[in-house]
Write a protein that holds these residues in place. Structure first.
Motif, PDB file in Angstrom:
ATOM      1  N   GLU A   1       0.865  -1.191  -0.047  1.00 40.61           N
ATOM      2  CA  GLU A   1       0.070   0.049   0.016  1.00 40.61           C
ATOM      3  C   GLU A   1       0.766   1.259  -0.082  1.00 40.61           C
ATOM      4  OE1 GLU A   1      -3.523   2.060   2.691  1.00 40.61           O
ATOM      5  OE2 GLU A   1      -2.898  -0.118   3.243  1.00 40.61           O
ATOM      6  N   TRP A   2       2.035   1.377   0.669  1.00 41.04           N
ATOM      7  CA  TRP A   2       3.013   2.508   0.839  1.00 41.04           C
ATOM      8  C   TRP A   2       3.503   2.625  -0.575  1.00 41.04           C
ATOM      9  CZ3 TRP A   2       8.037   3.371  -0.299  1.00 41.04           C
ATOM     10  CH2 TRP A   2       8.663   4.612   0.554  1.00 41.04           C
ATOM     11  N   LEU A   3       3.884   1.654  -1.350  1.00 45.81           N
ATOM     12  CA  LEU A   3       4.172   1.647  -2.679  1.00 45.81           C
ATOM     13  C   LEU A   3       3.378   2.263  -3.612  1.00 45.81           C
ATOM     14  CD1 LEU A   3       6.896  -1.353  -2.603  1.00 45.81           C
ATOM     15  CD2 LEU A   3       7.295   1.070  -3.105  1.00 45.81           C
ATOM     16  N   LEU A   4       2.159   1.999  -3.532  1.00 46.47           N
ATOM     17  CA  LEU A   4       1.035   2.401  -4.311  1.00 46.47           C
ATOM     18  C   LEU A   4       1.117   3.975  -4.083  1.00 46.47           C
ATOM     19  CD1 LEU A   4      -2.007  -0.055  -3.704  1.00 46.47           C
ATOM     20  CD2 LEU A   4      -0.472   0.195  -5.853  1.00 46.47           C
ATOM     21  N   TYR A   5       1.009   4.385  -3.057  1.00 50.29           N
ATOM     22  CA  TYR A   5       1.318   6.016  -2.789  1.00 50.29           C
ATOM     23  C   TYR A   5       2.605   6.435  -3.525  1.00 50.29           C
ATOM     24  CZ  TYR A   5      -2.767   5.995   0.311  1.00 50.29           C
ATOM     25  OH  TYR A   5      -3.995   6.236   0.880  1.00 50.29           O
ATOM     26  N   ARG A   6       3.540   5.770  -3.089  1.00 50.14           N
ATOM     27  CA  ARG A   6       4.938   6.258  -3.939  1.00 50.14           C
ATOM     28  C   ARG A   6       4.570   6.328  -5.475  1.00 50.14           C
ATOM     29  NH1 ARG A   6       6.985   9.687  -2.757  1.00 50.14           N
ATOM     30  NH2 ARG A   6       9.071   9.130  -3.632  1.00 50.14           N
ATOM     31  N   TYR A   7       4.313   5.485  -6.063  1.00 50.37           N
ATOM     32  CA  TYR A   7       4.129   5.336  -7.399  1.00 50.37           C
ATOM     33  C   TYR A   7       3.279   6.363  -7.865  1.00 50.37           C
ATOM     34  CZ  TYR A   7       2.674   3.956 -12.180  1.00 50.37           C
ATOM     35  OH  TYR A   7       2.535   4.008 -13.683  1.00 50.37           O
ATOM     36  N   ARG A   8       2.058   6.824  -7.321  1.00 52.97           N
ATOM     37  CA  ARG A   8       1.416   8.152  -7.815  1.00 52.97           C
ATOM     38  C   ARG A   8       2.222   9.529  -7.590  1.00 52.97           C
ATOM     39  NH1 ARG A   8      -4.811   6.905  -7.157  1.00 52.97           N
ATOM     40  NH2 ARG A   8      -4.759   8.591  -9.059  1.00 52.97           N
ATOM     41  N   GLY A   9       2.909   9.405  -6.500  1.00 54.18           N
ATOM     42  CA  GLY A   9       3.698  10.523  -6.080  1.00 54.18           C
ATOM     43  C   GLY A   9       4.871  10.847  -7.231  1.00 54.18           C
ATOM     44  N   LEU A  10       5.271   9.765  -7.401  1.00 54.70           N
ATOM     45  CA  LEU A  10       6.519   9.693  -8.194  1.00 54.70           C
ATOM     46  C   LEU A  10       6.095   9.954  -9.977  1.00 54.70           C
ATOM     47  CD1 LEU A  10       8.776   6.907  -7.130  1.00 54.70           C
ATOM     48  CD2 LEU A  10       9.208   9.285  -6.823  1.00 54.70           C
ATOM     49  N   SER A  11       4.790   9.430 -10.028  1.00 53.38           N
ATOM     50  CA  SER A  11       4.376   9.819 -11.326  1.00 53.38           C
ATOM     51  C   SER A  11       3.958  11.258 -11.750  1.00 53.38           C
ATOM     52  CB  SER A  11       3.214   8.807 -11.810  1.00 53.38           C
ATOM     53  OG  SER A  11       3.520   7.641 -11.605  1.00 53.38           O
ATOM     54  N   VAL A  12       3.212  11.768 -10.629  1.00 57.45           N
ATOM     55  CA  VAL A  12       3.104  13.188 -10.749  1.00 57.45           C
ATOM     56  C   VAL A  12       4.243  13.968 -10.913  1.00 57.45           C
ATOM     57  CG1 VAL A  12       2.206  15.234  -9.311  1.00 57.45           C
ATOM     58  CG2 VAL A  12       0.773  13.055  -9.480  1.00 57.45           C
ATOM     59  N   ALA A  13       5.350  13.620 -10.289  1.00 52.15           N
ATOM     60  CA  ALA A  13       6.612  14.354 -10.276  1.00 52.15           C
ATOM     61  C   ALA A  13       7.396  14.270 -11.628  1.00 52.15           C
ATOM     62  CB  ALA A  13       7.557  13.681  -9.421  1.00 52.15           C
ATOM     63  N   ALA A  14       6.828  12.917 -12.093  1.00 52.18           N
ATOM     64  CA  ALA A  14       7.440  12.896 -13.726  1.00 52.18           C
ATOM     65  C   ALA A  14       6.701  13.641 -14.602  1.00 52.18           C
ATOM     66  CB  ALA A  14       7.488  11.389 -13.946  1.00 52.18           C
ATOM     67  N   LEU A  15       5.330  13.911 -14.191  1.00 50.90           N
ATOM     68  CA  LEU A  15       4.624  14.664 -15.241  1.00 50.90           C
ATOM     69  C   LEU A  15       5.309  15.934 -15.222  1.00 50.90           C
ATOM     70  CD1 LEU A  15       2.019  14.478 -17.010  1.00 50.90           C
ATOM     71  CD2 LEU A  15       0.635  14.809 -14.975  1.00 50.90           C
ATOM     72  N   ARG A  16       5.594  16.588 -14.038  1.00 49.86           N
ATOM     73  CA  ARG A  16       5.894  17.783 -14.238  1.00 49.86           C
ATOM     74  C   ARG A  16       7.293  18.089 -14.793  1.00 49.86           C
ATOM     75  NH1 ARG A  16       4.111  18.155  -7.803  1.00 49.86           N
ATOM     76  NH2 ARG A  16       1.837  18.699  -8.059  1.00 49.86           N
ATOM     77  N   SER A  17       7.989  17.052 -14.600  1.00 50.94           N
ATOM     78  CA  SER A  17       9.614  17.435 -15.268  1.00 50.94           C
ATOM     79  C   SER A  17       9.693  16.763 -16.640  1.00 50.94           C
ATOM     80  CB  SER A  17      10.655  16.386 -14.313  1.00 50.94           C
ATOM     81  OG  SER A  17      10.169  15.159 -14.276  1.00 50.94           O
TER      82      SER A  17
END
Length: 469
Positions: free
Chosen positions: A338-354
């Motif tokens: 479950e923790w990694l599910l949140y991390r995937y979404r957070g890292l994906s949003v960061a990738a979208l911005r960069s």
């Protein structure tokens, strides 16, 4: 020298040369006195240095300006008066000095501050939920020897699978209602949780061969229903408190024999505590104000989540049937998952911005997926070896569960449900028939194929910027 040197003969009364410094902005000039000889060269104005120093001091605030008027507003906020501007900097007014600063400082636009991660996981909550998935298993360590061998396992498995399926569907529907209002979610849970417990109990009791087995089925179904309510409402600590009697009794087993009464009574006490906690939580939720004209989602939207729960439960049961500790490892891994599910979404949003192109984002998304999968599956390898479980079976099954949960988190439900059902059906058919290549190998092959298909779906469906916008 920027000007010519002019030597002019003077009269008898003047036999010296005078050097006169001339300001370079005025150019070269002759001395007005006809009796002097002038040596004219560029001058040095300290007011230009003052302007340069001011430009250096205000460079970080002048650089983003798109017009000198913005610099003028900045100078005005600094309290510069007309007299100071003229005497210290040699400019006639505020706008003249602003224009000079604007021309001296190159344009520069700093990046905006990075916003906070909207998907930052709650570390304590994820760890707590992982423990809550595993702690109920201690009840079987306490009361297992009191249950008859004939029919008990079959009844508990059937009731457990129905509870998993029902609670997955009910939890999804409750979360949909929770987006509308807490009272609406509470009403869904009040109606759905008891109905699921009754259905699972009825199915299990029909297969139980004794009263003890029927009681065990009833306790299991009631607990799973109450735990589902508390987890949806975010009351993990209440559920942990309800499990304290079972956990304390099981931890003491290596040093103390509690006796048959406590072995049977402690799980019942935990059940009553979980039911009481769920009732108390629901009472508070139902006391909130209703949302007028609240939309009711169609029940069919939750069906694939229920089917996934049934398939996932079947796969875990098949793995535990061959290697019981494999099921324990998988259960304990649900917190990090479950923790990694949140991390995937957070890292994906960061990738979208960069990233600036869809292809670039797809590459970054694939890297994020690979990193999260490695972070989840990596610790499971030594854990499997530690408990003497086959990692060839455990790791593909874990990958199936995590990628399915990831797709469900983005609203993609039917694809993981169908693939997990196919894997469960294939592995289950081989296990029931007892035909080659054997249950363990069939489970590994089915889970490996499903994991590969799910990974491709994740890359294709979640590798698009629109999925994270």
């Amino acid at each position: 020298m920027s000007g010519p040197m002019a030597l002019e003969p003077g009269g008898a009364e003047q036999d010296t040369l005078a050097l006169r410094l001339v300001d370079e902005r005025a150019g070269t000039r002759r001395a007005t006195d006809q009796h002097t000889l002038a040596l004219v060269r560029p001058g040095h104005d300290p007011r230009r240095d003052a302007v340069d120093r001011l430009a250096a001091e205000l460079a970080d605030r002048v650089a983003p300006a798109v017009h000198p008027y913005e610099v003028a507003a900045l100078l005005e906020s600094e309290g510069l008066t007309g007299e100071v501007i003229e005497e210290r900097y040699g400019h006639r007014d505020l706008f003249s000095l602003a224009t000079a600063l604007y021309e001296r400082v190159p344009r520069g636009f700093p990046d905006p501050p990075r916003p906070a991660d909207p998907w930052r996981p709650d570390h304590v909550r994820c760890a707590l939920r992982g423990a809550l998935f595993a702690l109920p298993g201690l009840a079987y360590a306490l009361a297992g020897r009191l249950l008859p061998a004939d029919g008990t396992v079959r009844a508990l498995v059937v009731a457990g699978l129905l509870s998993w399926a029902w609670n997955q569907a009910l939890g999804h529907r409750a979360y949909l209602r929770l987006a509308t209002g807490r009272r609406e979610a509470g009403r869904t849970l009040v109606k759905g949780a008891p109905a699921g417990a009754v259905a699972a109990t009825a199915a299990g009791v029909s297969l139980a061969g004794s009263g003890a087995a029927a009681l065990a089925v009833t306790v299991q179904s009631g607990y799973l229903a109450a735990a589902g309510v508390l987890l949806v409402l975010g009351r993990e600590r209440l559920l942990l408190a309800a499990l304290a009697p079972v956990a304390a009794g099981a931890v003491a087993l290596p040093w103390w024999e509690p006796g048959d009464v406590l072995r049977a009574g402690l799980p019942v006490v935990s059940l009553l505590g979980a039911v009481a906690a769920a009732g108390w939580a629901l009472r508070g939720v139902l006391a909130t104000a209703p949302v007028p004209d609240a939309a009711r989602p169609h029940p069919l939207r939750s069906v694939p989540y229920g089917l996934f729960g049934l398939a996932a439960g079947t796969l875990v049961f098949l793995a535990g049937r061959q290697q019981p500790w494999a099921a324990v490892v998988l259960t304990l891994s649900m917190g990090p998952a479950e923790w990694l599910l949140y991390r995937y979404r957070g890292l994906s949003v960061a990738a979208l911005r960069s990233t600036a192109t869809p292809a670039g984002f797809r590459a970054r998304s694939a890297a994020v997926l690979a990193g999260c999968l490695l972070a989840y599956l990596g610790p499971l390898l030594p854990a499997a070896l530690l408990v003497d479980a086959d990692p060839v079976t455990l790791l593909p099954l874990a990958a199936v569960l995590w990628t399915s949960l990831l797709l469900q988190a983005f609203g993609v439900a039917w694809v993981p449900a169908a693939l997990c059902l196919a894997a469960a059906a294939g592995a289950g058919a081989v296990a029931l028939a007892g035909s080659p290549p054997g249950p363990a190998t069939a489970l590994a092959l089915c889970c490996g194929g499903a994991a590969l298909c799910l990974t491709v779906c994740v890359l294709r469906l979640l590798g698009r910027p629109a999925a994270h916008a």
